[in-house]
Design an enzyme around this catalytic site. Structure first.
Site, PDB file in Angstrom:
ATOM      1  CB  CYS A  11      -0.990  -0.009   1.166  1.00  0.00           C
ATOM      2  SG  CYS A  11      -0.292   0.146   2.815  1.00  0.00           S
ATOM      3  CB  CYS A  85       0.417   1.270  -4.097  1.00  0.00           C
ATOM      4  SG  CYS A  85       0.640  -0.266  -4.985  1.00  0.00           S
ATOM      5  CB  CYS A  89       3.172  -2.431  -7.687  1.00  0.00           C
ATOM      6  SG  CYS A  89       3.742  -4.022  -7.136  1.00  0.00           S
TER       7      CYS A  89
END
Length: 138
Positions: A11, A85, A89
């Site tokens: 997160c 997020c 990533c």
């Protein structure tokens, strides 16, 4: 997936949702799963309301510290679960990716964080059933 799958929870701040999910996965799956968590912009400490909500469930995450998301952490993981997020990533072929839409507990009261915690627990239980079910006698 390896014999002992590695799950990475990501997160933004690595101070609430991902820490609670990691705490549940460690507690419920034990050594059947390796657990990592990280954040794209980690805070200095775990959200104290998340710590309190998890303590109510008998899980201590107070000693954890937010960690920055690294490419290596993603590369080492079999399952990558993101929680708000966005595109922070990195994507690697052959990994299982899930995005769990969960309310951010940052700045929320204990009652709200309890709802987030309970939602996370049910998602973690479903994940365990898929990737690391308890072996039954043959």
């Amino acid at each position: 997936m390896t014999d002992t799958p590695t799950v990475l929870f990501v997160c933004v701040h690595n101070a609430g949702r991902s820490q609670m999910a990691a705490g549940y996965l460690r507690a419920l799956a034990g050594d059947r799963v390796e657990v990592l968590s990280a954040g794209s912009e980690p805070k200095d400490e775990i959200n104290p309301v998340a710590v309190a909500a998890m303590a109510e469930a008998g899980i201590d995450i107070a000693g954890n510290a937010p960690k920055v998301l690294t490419v290596d952490a993603v590369r080492e993981s079999d399952v990558v679960i993101t929680m708000g997020c966005g595109d922070a990533c990195p994507i690697f072929p052959g990994k299982r990716y899930e995005d769990w839409e969960l309310e951010d507990p940052a700045g929320k009261d204990l009652e709200t964080v309890r709802r987030v915690r309970d939602d996370i627990r049910s998602r973690v239980e479903a994940l365990i059933a898929e990737i690391a079910p308890v072996a039954t006698g043959a």
